[in-house]
Design an enzyme around this catalytic site. Structure first.
Site, PDB file in Angstrom:
ATOM      1  N   LYS A   1       0.844  -1.205   0.000  1.00 36.70           N
ATOM      2  CA  LYS A   1       0.000   0.000   0.000  1.00 36.70           C
ATOM      3  C   LYS A   1       0.880   1.256   0.000  1.00 36.70           C
ATOM      4  O   LYS A   1       2.084   1.155   0.250  1.00 36.70           O
ATOM      5  CB  LYS A   1      -0.911  -0.017   1.229  1.00 36.70           C
ATOM      6  CG  LYS A   1      -0.156   0.000   2.559  1.00 36.70           C
ATOM      7  CD  LYS A   1      -1.070  -0.306   3.744  1.00 36.70           C
ATOM      8  CE  LYS A   1      -0.283  -0.332   5.043  1.00 36.70           C
ATOM      9  NZ  LYS A   1      -1.108  -0.841   6.167  1.00 36.70           N
TER      10      LYS A   1
ATOM     11  N   ARG B   1     -10.416   0.000  14.673  1.00 38.93           N
ATOM     12  CA  ARG B   1     -10.353   0.874  13.507  1.00 38.93           C
ATOM     13  C   ARG B   1     -11.396   0.426  12.501  1.00 38.93           C
ATOM     14  O   ARG B   1     -12.075   1.222  11.888  1.00 38.93           O
ATOM     15  CB  ARG B   1      -8.942   0.813  12.890  1.00 38.93           C
ATOM     16  CG  ARG B   1      -8.783   1.621  11.619  1.00 38.93           C
ATOM     17  CD  ARG B   1      -7.344   1.681  11.134  1.00 38.93           C
ATOM     18  NE  ARG B   1      -6.810   0.387  10.684  1.00 38.93           N
ATOM     19  CZ  ARG B   1      -5.602   0.231  10.158  1.00 38.93           C
ATOM     20  NH1 ARG B   1      -4.785   1.272  10.024  1.00 38.93           N
ATOM     21  NH2 ARG B   1      -5.181  -0.961   9.776  1.00 38.93           N
TER      22      ARG B   1
ATOM     23  N   TYR C   1      15.500  30.929   5.061  1.00 39.48           N
ATOM     24  CA  TYR C   1      14.317  31.648   5.547  1.00 39.48           C
ATOM     25  C   TYR C   1      14.344  31.801   7.057  1.00 39.48           C
ATOM     26  O   TYR C   1      14.681  30.857   7.771  1.00 39.48           O
ATOM     27  CB  TYR C   1      13.044  30.887   5.173  1.00 39.48           C
ATOM     28  CG  TYR C   1      12.719  30.876   3.699  1.00 39.48           C
ATOM     29  CD1 TYR C   1      12.613  32.058   2.967  1.00 39.48           C
ATOM     30  CD2 TYR C   1      12.487  29.669   3.042  1.00 39.48           C
ATOM     31  CE1 TYR C   1      12.291  32.033   1.619  1.00 39.48           C
ATOM     32  CE2 TYR C   1      12.163  29.631   1.698  1.00 39.48           C
ATOM     33  CZ  TYR C   1      12.070  30.819   0.986  1.00 39.48           C
ATOM     34  OH  TYR C   1      11.752  30.789  -0.341  1.00 39.48           O
TER      35      TYR C   1
ATOM     36  N   MET D   1      11.325  24.416   0.177  1.00 39.34           N
ATOM     37  CA  MET D   1      10.504  23.450  -0.557  1.00 39.34           C
ATOM     38  C   MET D   1      11.346  22.542  -1.459  1.00 39.34           C
ATOM     39  O   MET D   1      11.102  21.342  -1.549  1.00 39.34           O
ATOM     40  CB  MET D   1       9.445  24.182  -1.385  1.00 39.34           C
ATOM     41  CG  MET D   1       8.413  23.264  -2.005  1.00 39.34           C
ATOM     42  SD  MET D   1       7.195  24.138  -3.001  1.00 39.34           S
ATOM     43  CE  MET D   1       6.270  25.021  -1.766  1.00 39.34           C
TER      44      MET D   1
END
Ligand SMILES: *Cc1c(COP(=O)(O)O)cnc(C)c1O
Length: 414
Positions: free
Chosen positions: A45, A145, A278, A327
């Site tokens: 998954k 769950r 930053y 980023m």
């Protein structure tokens, strides 16, 4: 090392997630040997925990996994699109369009309610071309769950019996909440409830199919929970389920399959008293060599890694991340610019390339130098669990995030 099979589009930037597919196959083979005669279902998954679902699935099957599991129908679909024919279990109940897609792709269903069984039957009728689908009944024994609670078992079992000519009861399973804490008695309690539920179903005359419960930690640390099959995710990728969970105490030597690499894209000397990135959170007290690396939080390098003292490997040495991770890029402190020739070189060199005009006495960091963010360089290694522990999370979250943007390449040993 040969690089094969670019599985993502970018590839023009030197930032690469290497996936050692041979490691996945070998890890699976080790796990299969450890849990035998139980079968191993490889959990792929979330794009194979960030490793690439198709490559992970193929390697796992090669290593001896007998089936696969995914979280989403879409994930099963992309494995089928890649030509993978093995059984693929979807780990939660599906309805409506998702159930129809599951049937069309001949995935194995999980059912946990009467409504779920009926949805599957309806999907079979709607699709029309598939006669029978395999279903695994999920029982909630304490994770809370998903799954049928023991009190509702008879009704769901009744629905499975009612539709048994189209919905084949192929398995019965549960999921552990704390198997990664081998001393925690809650796993034994979950097993007790699970076995009581199975016994009840058998008394009612049901054939419950194959019985499975264990995730990686369960499969490794709880031999009595292996039943007919185990569902291993994190361990096939060579990562431990918990920082305190030592594979070697169970005689397993698993190899991490993932590593994150880049190259220095720029080098400069930051004057004493200046700050980097930053927010100017990283101030140097002396002239400092700062390397820029084209990888950032959009690639899965958590922005908070700077605040918690994250390090990368350059020139075989650990180097501190300098300033906030941006980023797409991050900066690295490569030490004081003590060597005058490196300073001269940096000042004289075009485009900030250090060390090309002089011959520094200390090894200068240069544009193009390999950077390892996760993995080994020389004798040093930064592990996935090192990041996870610094960031207060688990290896699972770190590797999943690596699927975000970085180019992924399979790597094979030559
Ligand atoms: C993710 C998952 C697994 C695999 O867990 P690991 O700890 O990665 O081995 C097994 N079963 C279910 C239901 C899961 O959701």
């Amino acid at each position: 090392m040969a690089i094969l099979n670019t599985t993502r589009t970018y590839g023009l930037r030197p930032t690469v997630v290497f996936v050692d597919t041979a490691a996945i196959a070998e890890n699976v083979a080790s796990l299969v040997a450890a849990v035998s005669p139980s079968a191993l279902c490889a959990v792929v998954k979330a794009d194979g925990y960030g490793h690439g679902a198709v490559a992970a699935a193929r390697s796992a099957l090669e290593g001896g996994a007998t089936s696969l599991a995914v979280a989403l129908v879409e994930e099963g679909l992309s494995l089928r699109d890649a030509g993978i024919e093995a059984s693929i279990l979807v780990l939660s109940e599906q309805h409506g369009a998702a159930a129809r897609a599951l049937v069309e792709c001949r995935l194995d269903a999980t059912v946990a309610s009467v409504h779920g069984v009926e949805s599957l039957f309806r999907a079979l009728c709607d699709v029309g071309t598939v006669e029978v689908i395999d279903a695994h009944l999920k029982i909630d024994t304490g994770m809370h769950r998903m799954g049928v609670l023991p009190g509702d078992l008879d009704d769901v079992a009744g629905a499975l019996r009612k539709f048994s000519d189209r919905v084949r009861w192929a398995g019965t399973w549960t999921h552990f909440a704390v198997a990664d804490e081998p001393q925690n008695s809650a796993t034994a309690e979950q097993q007790r409830r699970f076995e009581a539920a199975i016994a009840r179903l058998r008394v009612l005359g049901h054939d419950v199919g194959i019985v499975h419960a264990a995730n990686s930690a369960g499969a490794i640390a709880h031999p009595s929970a292996r039943y007919d099959m185990v569902r291993c995710g994190i361990a096939i990728y060579g990562q431990s389920p918990d920082a305190a969970f030592d594979m070697s105490t169970y005689g397993l030597a698993l190899r991490p399959a993932i590593s994150l690499h880049s190259e220095v894209s720029a080098v400069r000397i930051v004057p004493a008293g200046d700050s980097v990135s930053y927010g100017h959170r990283y101030t140097v007290s002396e002239p400092t060599i700062v390397a820029t690396v084209p990888v950032g939080y959009a690639d899965g390098v958590a922005r908070r890694l700077f605040d918690v003292g994250g390090e990368v490997l350059i020139g075989g040495k650990r180097r501190r991340i300098a300033g906030r991770i941006t980023m797409d890029q991050l900066m690295v402190d490569c030490g004081p610019a003590v060597d005058s020739s490196s300073v001269v070189a940096a000042e004289a060199a075009p485009a900030g390339v250090l060390g090309e005009c002089g011959a520094p006495a200390v090894p200068a960091v240069r544009v193009g130098d390999p950077v390892v963010l996760l993995g080994q360089q020389g004798t040093e290694e930064v592990t996935v669990w090192e990041w996870a522990e610094k960031l207060g999370t688990i290896a699972y979250e770190i590797v999943c995030a690596l699927a975000l943007r970085a180019t992924r390449m399979d790597r094979i040993e030559r």
